[in-house]
Design a protein around this motif. Sequence first.
Motif, PDB file in Angstrom:
ATOM      1  N   PRO A 254      -3.608  -9.081  -7.852  1.00 21.79           N
ATOM      2  CA  PRO A 254      -4.461  -9.560  -8.945  1.00 21.79           C
ATOM      3  C   PRO A 254      -3.633  -9.908 -10.176  1.00 21.79           C
ATOM      4  O   PRO A 254      -2.675  -9.219 -10.514  1.00 21.79           O
TER       5      PRO A 254
ATOM      6  N   SER B 107      -4.135 -12.376  -4.843  1.00 21.62           N
ATOM      7  CA  SER B 107      -3.497 -11.099  -4.566  1.00 21.62           C
ATOM      8  C   SER B 107      -1.979 -11.277  -4.676  1.00 21.62           C
ATOM      9  O   SER B 107      -1.432 -12.232  -4.124  1.00 21.62           O
TER      10      SER B 107
ATOM     11  N   LYS C 234      -9.611  -2.422  -3.714  1.00 18.98           N
ATOM     12  CA  LYS C 234      -8.855  -3.582  -3.259  1.00 18.98           C
ATOM     13  C   LYS C 234      -7.643  -3.827  -4.160  1.00 18.98           C
ATOM     14  O   LYS C 234      -6.526  -4.080  -3.678  1.00 18.98           O
ATOM     15  N   THR C 235      -7.881  -3.701  -5.464  1.00 21.92           N
ATOM     16  CA  THR C 235      -6.808  -3.923  -6.422  1.00 21.92           C
ATOM     17  C   THR C 235      -5.656  -2.956  -6.185  1.00 21.92           C
ATOM     18  O   THR C 235      -4.487  -3.357  -6.135  1.00 21.92           O
TER      19      THR C 235
ATOM     20  N   TRP D  65     -12.053  -7.116 -18.688  1.00 25.15           N
ATOM     21  CA  TRP D  65     -11.798  -7.677 -17.356  1.00 25.15           C
ATOM     22  C   TRP D  65     -12.786  -8.792 -17.041  1.00 25.15           C
ATOM     23  O   TRP D  65     -12.427  -9.847 -16.522  1.00 25.15           O
TER      24      TRP D  65
ATOM     25  N   TRP E  26      -1.847  -3.835  -4.979  1.00 28.38           N
ATOM     26  CA  TRP E  26      -0.689  -3.463  -5.769  1.00 28.38           C
ATOM     27  C   TRP E  26       0.259  -2.543  -5.002  1.00 28.38           C
ATOM     28  O   TRP E  26       1.200  -2.023  -5.567  1.00 28.38           O
TER      29      TRP E  26
END
Lengths: 301, 276
Positions: free
Chosen positions: B47, B45, A145-146, B30, A150
């Motif tokens: 992140p 989003s 997802k990250t 993290w 991005w």
Amino acid sequence: MTTTAGRHAETDFRTRLQDWLPKIVLAPSVASVMIFVYGFILYTLYLSFTNSKMLPSYDWVGLENYIKLWNLPVWYTALANLAIFASLYIVICTVIGLLLAVFLDQKIRGEGLLRPIYLYPMALSFIVTGTAWKWFLDPGIGLEKTMRLWGWESFSFTWIKDNDMAIYTIVIAAVWQTSGFVMAMFLAGLRGIDNDILKAAQIDGASNWQLYRRIVIPLLRPAFLSAFVILSHLAIKSYDLVIALTGGGPGTSTQLPATFMYSYTFTRKSMGIGAASAVIMLMTIAAIMIPYLYAELKEKK
Amino acid sequence: MARALSPRRRLLTTIAAWFVALLIFFPVLWMLITSFKTEASAVASPPELFSADWTFENYTEVWARSDYPRFFWNSVVISIGSTLLGLAIAIPAAWSMAFVPTKRTKDLLMWMLSTKMMPAVAVMIPLYLVFQRVGLFDTKIGLVLALMLMNLPIIVWMLYTYFREIPGEILEAARMDGASLWNEIVYVLTPMAVPGIASTLLLNVILAWNEAFWTITLTTTKAAPLSAFIASFSAPQGLFYAKLSAASTMAIAPILILGWFSQKQLVRGLTFGAVK
């Protein structure tokens, strides 16, 4: 005031106590290991020959549990997974551990800070790191997802949900956890090597690569051996990490013998089969351990 | 066996080594960062590495959940209790092995240590059955006993290797001066053995705190420590991401601190003394 005879008896008692005390204080430790390890192993062995289901039973059924066990496809999955997991885990940890140790051995800046960081994962419980890795590898919330957020839209990493690939996610997490520890073992070995030998070889014109291949690595043999033994017993015992990371799934694709044993004993209520699988695991570890411990003991004597 | 490197190679190696360190530490980092974020920014989003609004709310909320402190307390009692009990049994035994050795001492030690290598599953069913029978199942005392028994060989072994480093002549000198056995142990041996005992204690607290196999098998709810609690987490699906991070962080916080100071002991213990 005591009489001579009384004093005599007292010293007699005290010397006798002095003689016996070392044995008396040793007794609780020896007895508990005797009962709770060896006694219980015999009990497990016995149960593996009975038709125990949810509760232990004492009806002797001979090798029936073993025959049933070897007819279960899940057991083969667990064994195949163990073979994949253990071999990759041992090889990758050894390679990374050795590389990190060679790195740290170059007198680089901040070694005192780096070493604890490399070792950190080993101090943490497999349950917590397994959970952290589960989030990280979960396509819905973690890495995938990250990456997509991005801007790498086509990025895909769904191993943890994939029957064929899930076992490798366990390898990744386990390697992450133990590599630093293996490094510490090799680093201790490297630091123990006599500098004069290396200097002599360098004067003789040996290249760096030759130096490592021909001299350093052979000299690290004891470190390789202990790394192998410790990693293999960790691999066979692996339980927490699998439970936290995949729970043996998807399906039964990441079952290992230890999780198999647990689920057959408690979830599927087949205590006899669970005991039989425990006996087989025990025998496998013994086959690796006994020669090692024997050799180690002989050397130290 | 360090050798001189050219400055450039050395710089490259340093950078690479630090990069690896970051890689290794990243998942923990993290989790730490996420635990201080609000739920909204934890799933923002794109992140965010650092959130604009730091908050302790996750911690207070997790702590306020009625059952979390209980798990935490169980962990504390079980890891410290099993360690102290183990030390009480193991110190005299290790003393005996180190200072009054017999011909069989080495064999006995190896025999004890070999049990640490065995898979826990080999003794799980009997222990489970006995605990059920005598009412120790899902009790703190039961877990204290179980973890003590499982770690006893390693405690004895660690103490033995530390005790062996103490020169025996000192004890003999004390004995010559007429010290009784009791005095010898209390006034001569113990002060000199404190570092070794402390190291063993530290190692064992960590091992017991991290233990999951036995805590999952031998508890249901009442005596379950943090390791069992965390094992029951399901995938957070983004909803309670920050709170679960806070809970996990609290679960490992004592180890994050202890772990920093006890790496030597950890390596020594887990390699069974092969690396000192």
